[in-house]
Design a protein around this motif. Structure first.
Motif, PDB file in Angstrom:
ATOM      1  N   ASN A 268       0.819  -1.103   0.091  1.00 16.82           N
ATOM      2  CA  ASN A 268       0.170   0.040  -0.071  1.00 16.82           C
ATOM      3  C   ASN A 268       1.045   1.443   0.005  1.00 16.82           C
ATOM      4  OD1 ASN A 268      -1.965   1.884   0.349  1.00 16.82           O
ATOM      5  ND2 ASN A 268      -2.417   1.252   2.402  1.00 16.82           N
ATOM      6  N   VAL A 269       0.604   2.354  -0.948  1.00 16.08           N
ATOM      7  CA  VAL A 269       1.291   3.366  -1.029  1.00 16.08           C
ATOM      8  C   VAL A 269       0.611   4.676  -0.424  1.00 16.08           C
ATOM      9  CG1 VAL A 269       2.685   2.506  -3.292  1.00 16.08           C
ATOM     10  CG2 VAL A 269       0.461   4.037  -3.499  1.00 16.08           C
ATOM     11  N   GLU A 270      -0.685   4.419   0.007  1.00 17.24           N
ATOM     12  CA  GLU A 270      -1.631   5.676   0.397  1.00 17.24           C
ATOM     13  C   GLU A 270      -0.669   6.343   1.584  1.00 17.24           C
ATOM     14  OE1 GLU A 270      -5.988   6.488   2.392  1.00 17.24           O
ATOM     15  OE2 GLU A 270      -5.056   4.279   1.646  1.00 17.24           O
ATOM     16  N   ASP A 289       2.139   7.824 -16.898  1.00 18.81           N
ATOM     17  CA  ASP A 289       1.424   6.616 -16.543  1.00 18.81           C
ATOM     18  C   ASP A 289       1.339   6.163 -15.072  1.00 18.81           C
ATOM     19  OD1 ASP A 289      -1.028   5.077 -17.116  1.00 18.81           O
ATOM     20  OD2 ASP A 289       0.377   3.444 -17.852  1.00 18.81           O
ATOM     21  N   ILE A 290       2.525   5.947 -14.834  1.00 22.56           N
ATOM     22  CA  ILE A 290       2.881   5.434 -13.610  1.00 22.56           C
ATOM     23  C   ILE A 290       2.554   6.440 -12.463  1.00 22.56           C
ATOM     24  CG2 ILE A 290       4.921   4.724 -11.925  1.00 22.56           C
ATOM     25  CD1 ILE A 290       6.197   3.419 -14.541  1.00 22.56           C
ATOM     26  N   ALA A 291       2.732   7.676 -12.728  1.00 24.57           N
ATOM     27  CA  ALA A 291       2.547   8.645 -11.695  1.00 24.57           C
ATOM     28  C   ALA A 291       0.980   8.711 -11.413  1.00 24.57           C
ATOM     29  CB  ALA A 291       2.974   9.970 -12.072  1.00 24.57           C
ATOM     30  N   ALA A 292       0.312   8.673 -12.734  1.00 22.50           N
ATOM     31  CA  ALA A 292      -1.105   8.866 -12.728  1.00 22.50           C
ATOM     32  C   ALA A 292      -1.708   7.644 -11.662  1.00 22.50           C
ATOM     33  CB  ALA A 292      -1.886   8.795 -13.909  1.00 22.50           C
ATOM     34  N   GLN A 293      -1.145   6.399 -11.874  1.00 22.12           N
ATOM     35  CA  GLN A 293      -1.625   5.322 -11.360  1.00 22.12           C
ATOM     36  C   GLN A 293      -1.312   5.360  -9.811  1.00 22.12           C
ATOM     37  OE1 GLN A 293      -1.773   1.443 -12.916  1.00 22.12           O
ATOM     38  NE2 GLN A 293      -0.983   1.934 -14.725  1.00 22.12           N
ATOM     39  N   LYS A 296      -3.982   7.401  -8.175  1.00 22.35           N
ATOM     40  CA  LYS A 296      -4.927   6.875  -8.035  1.00 22.35           C
ATOM     41  C   LYS A 296      -4.883   6.016  -6.549  1.00 22.35           C
ATOM     42  CE  LYS A 296      -6.708   6.770 -12.731  1.00 22.35           C
ATOM     43  NZ  LYS A 296      -6.762   5.625 -13.833  1.00 22.35           N
ATOM     44  N   LEU A 297      -3.916   5.378  -6.335  1.00 22.03           N
ATOM     45  CA  LEU A 297      -3.485   4.569  -5.188  1.00 22.03           C
ATOM     46  C   LEU A 297      -3.186   5.647  -3.961  1.00 22.03           C
ATOM     47  CD1 LEU A 297      -1.473   1.897  -6.977  1.00 22.03           C
ATOM     48  CD2 LEU A 297      -3.769   1.559  -6.198  1.00 22.03           C
ATOM     49  N   GLY A 325      -0.986  17.840 -10.936  1.00 20.82           N
ATOM     50  CA  GLY A 325      -0.530  17.644  -9.927  1.00 20.82           C
ATOM     51  C   GLY A 325      -0.043  15.838  -9.679  1.00 20.82           C
ATOM     52  N   LEU A 326       0.430  15.333 -10.822  1.00 20.69           N
ATOM     53  CA  LEU A 326       0.749  13.980 -11.213  1.00 20.69           C
ATOM     54  C   LEU A 326       2.076  13.422 -10.620  1.00 20.69           C
ATOM     55  CD1 LEU A 326      -0.359  12.906 -14.493  1.00 20.69           C
ATOM     56  CD2 LEU A 326      -1.656  12.685 -12.446  1.00 20.69           C
ATOM     57  N   PHE A 327       3.091  14.757 -10.434  1.00 19.97           N
ATOM     58  CA  PHE A 327       4.284  14.312  -9.534  1.00 19.97           C
ATOM     59  C   PHE A 327       4.827  15.887  -9.143  1.00 19.97           C
ATOM     60  CE2 PHE A 327       5.389  15.576 -14.211  1.00 19.97           C
ATOM     61  CZ  PHE A 327       6.459  16.410 -13.874  1.00 19.97           C
TER      62      PHE A 327
END
Length: 392
Positions: A268-270, A289-293, A296-297, A325-327
């Motif tokens: 878990n990365v929350e 794409d990785i940053a977006a996912q 989401k997590l 705000g993705l990274f």
């Protein structure tokens, strides 16, 4: 001869000379300044003293040029004697900021052009130097390191060419796959990590970051980069996660199989700061794409460590991802060309590697071990301890 008083090797392999290929002049100037300072101090502290040795160094640079004919053909020219010198040639095959004229057109230099110029300079040396060493921060054709079908093995061929021309040491940084050294198993090939400088820049730019398993996590963007991510996680004591790239191998777009999706494998990365560790950013699609996912997590902040920022398709998509705000920041080194446009971005942090390069050259010139530079575990732990104390 320089007499050292630091307990290291006493005499150098040969008189030091450093050569900057086209586009490497700026970093060589910084490296040269460090070496001049260290060597002049070594003279001053020697048993004879600088005055007795009557030696004051102003520069170690050997001036060369690679002029071009109107057809685009070229030649290598060395402008001073290199007989008996221990030469270190710094080459950046990915500097598209260097151009030349061909049939009246201004043409940016390709990696092939840079590599050909490197061979021209080695040829111009003509065996007169005591030793020839090549520092190629991002390895030429490093992504074409293995054969998956009827393909060329460009990186292996390039390494064999350099060795056949008399190069004794090949130094690169964060090689895409260091197993490519199997192409030259009897020669010296080193892949130097940039982890210490990345972490040092992170804690300097973001002093509030907490580097422990409760507040942070390491992420590998693909299975090929897991060894790199594991090195970070083991030194920092952080959990590690990975994204699996599912590709469509029936299609080739821009020389590669397109990525269908990224699937996350990990804890878990929350609420955690996430460090995405990679060797390069090419188009930037994968990292976005990785940053977006990860967002989401519910990851807290996303910091991206990439030794080489290529951004082959421009910076607009990265600008938009940052605005969305993705990274939070992307750290890349100055080992390859950094365009003025990239330097101006708020989200980009340049990690200066010139002092580290100078350490490597100084160490090899005295034929000493590179182990402390190749394995910076103790320096990273000391840095983290100091950072934690500053937060207490």
């Amino acid at each position: 001869m320089i007499l050292r008083t630091d307990g290291a090797g006493f005499l150098p392999v040969g008189e030091l000379g450093i050569i900057a290929m086209n586009g490497c002049e700026k970093i060589l100037e910084s490296v040269d300044n460090y070496l001049v300072e260290w060597r002049n101090n070594a003279y001053a502290n020697s048993i004879l003293g600088a005055k007795a040795l009557n030696q004051v160094i102003s520069s170690f640079q050997v001036h060369v040029s690679c002029p071009r004919f109107g057809t685009g053909e070229g030649k290598g020219l060395i402008k001073e004697s290199v007989r008996g010198k221990d030469l270190f040639i710094i080459c950046d095959p990915f500097n598209y900021g260097v151009t030349y004229n061909m049939y009246g057109m201004t043409v940016p230099m390709s990696p092939d052009d840079h590599f050909q110029d490197l061979k021209r300079i080695i040829s111009a040396i003509g065996g007169k130097a005591k030793r020839v060493n090549v520092i190629m921060p991002m390895l030429y054709e490093g992504r074409q390191h293995r054969r998956s079908s009827r393909e060329s093995l460009d990186c292996a061929m390039a390494l064999q060419e350099l060795v056949s021309m008399g190069v004794e040491n090949i130094i690169t940084f964060d090689a895409h796959d260091s197993r490519v050294q199997n192409a030259v198993p009897l020669e010296s090939f080193e892949s130097v990590p940039t982890s210490y400088q990345m972490i040092k820049s992170l804690v300097k730019m973001f002093p509030d970051v907490k580097i422990d398993s409760k507040h942070a996590m390491i992420i590998s963007p693909d299975e090929g980069g897991m060894s790199r991510a594991l090195n970070y996680s083991s030194v920092l004591g952080l959990d590690v996660g990975m994204f699996y790239k599912r590709r469509d191998y029936s299609v080739i777009v821009n020389g590669r199989n397109p990525i269908v999706c990224h699937e996350f494998l990990g804890d878990n990365v929350e609420g955690k700061d996430v460090f995405v560790v990679d060797d390069m950013i090419s188009s930037g699609d994968s990292v976005i794409d990785i940053a977006a996912q990860l967002k989401k997590l519910k990851a807290k902040r996303i910091f991206i460590f990439s030794s080489f920022g290529l951004f082959c398709e421009g910076l607009e998509k990265m600008d938009k991802a940052y605005e969305d705000g993705l990274f939070d920041a992307i750290f890349t080194t100055n080992l390859i060309y950094v365009s003025p446009e990239l330097k101006s971005r708020d989200w980009h942090m340049t990690v200066d590697m010139s002092k580290y390069l100078a350490y490597i050259i100084d160490t090899l010139n005295y034929d000493n071990t590179l182990s402390p530079l190749l394995n910076p575990v103790q320096r990273i732990k000391k840095l983290i301890k100091k950072h934690e104390e500053s937060q207490a």
